[in-house]
Design an enzyme around this catalytic site. Structure first.
Site, PDB file in Angstrom:
ATOM      1  N   HIS A  18      27.134  26.674  34.956  1.00  0.00           N
ATOM      2  CA  HIS A  18      27.506  27.291  33.674  1.00  0.00           C
ATOM      3  C   HIS A  18      27.293  26.292  32.529  1.00  0.00           C
ATOM      4  CE1 HIS A  18      30.501  29.859  36.177  1.00  0.00           C
ATOM      5  NE2 HIS A  18      29.571  30.683  35.752  1.00  0.00           N
ATOM      6  N   LYS A  65      36.271  41.349  41.121  1.00  0.00           N
ATOM      7  CA  LYS A  65      36.697  40.030  41.624  1.00  0.00           C
ATOM      8  C   LYS A  65      38.180  39.795  41.349  1.00  0.00           C
ATOM      9  CE  LYS A  65      32.256  37.709  40.670  1.00  0.00           C
ATOM     10  NZ  LYS A  65      31.606  36.757  39.729  1.00  0.00           N
ATOM     11  N   ARG A  94      20.378  32.876  38.770  1.00  0.00           N
ATOM     12  CA  ARG A  94      20.150  31.832  39.779  1.00  0.00           C
ATOM     13  C   ARG A  94      19.040  32.199  40.735  1.00  0.00           C
ATOM     14  NH1 ARG A  94      26.290  31.793  41.428  1.00  0.00           N
ATOM     15  NH2 ARG A  94      25.678  33.947  41.244  1.00  0.00           N
TER      16      ARG A  94
END
Ligand code: PNS
Length: 160
Positions: free
Chosen positions: A17, A41, A90
């Site tokens: 990040h 989450k 990613r």
């Protein structure tokens, strides 16, 4: 004034990040690094802890503002005149969900632009989930989380 939102769960902020943040501070006048809730989450760290970690990690950047919003990302972006929403990618596995979120966010806020940055290869394997797992099992988090929060995050995860 070009303002962007860099949103995420940040549970906790990782070196990946921070890599993205270090690259967007030169692209935008104001970078709003914003903790939002991801309904899929469960958070380990409290909002206060996440904000403390974000502030410590980004202390060297004068145009970064860390914050929290309990609601829709697009509502926060509109309220703060931020037309740009930044996300890091990613791997190809990130793509499908990001495409879905980007398309829906664009429907809700048509003048917004989603900006995607490829995570540097050094961090393409780093995730908050892995940081929590490695830390809770006594592993070394150096290079995985920003130096400024290494001690705090390590200490907090060791007590699980
Ligand atoms: O770090 P994450 O968990 O990948 O970040 C996802 C996040 C928090 C940016 C996303 O879940 C989000 O935008 N939550 C806020 C609520 C919202 O706007 N939902 C609609 C998404 S299309």
């Amino acid at each position: 004034m070009r303002t962007c939102v860099y949103p995420g769960s940040f549970d906790p902020i990782t070196s990946g990040h921070l890599d993205i943040i270090s690259r967007i501070v030169d692209m935008f006048d104001r970078v709003l690094v914003t903790v939002l809730n991801n309904s899929t989450k469960l958070s380990f760290f409290s909002v206060e802890e996440k904000l403390d970690f974000l502030r410590k990690s980004t202390a060297g950047y004068s145009n970064v503002v860390a914050g929290y919003h309990d609601g829709l990302l697009v509502d926060f972006a509109k309220a703060n005149s931020a037309r740009f929403i930044v996300r890091g990618l990613r791997a190809i596995s990130d793509f499908e969900l990001e495409l879905q979120m980007a398309s829906l966010n664009k429907k809700l806020y048509p003048s917004a632009e989603m900006v995607f940055l490829m995570t540097s290869t050094d961090y393409s394997f780093v995730s908050s989930k892995m940081v929590r797992e490695i830390g809770s099992l006594g592993g070394n988090l150096q290079t995985l989380v920003p130096d400024a929060i290494l001690e705090d995050v390590t200490g907090r995860l060791r007590v699980i």
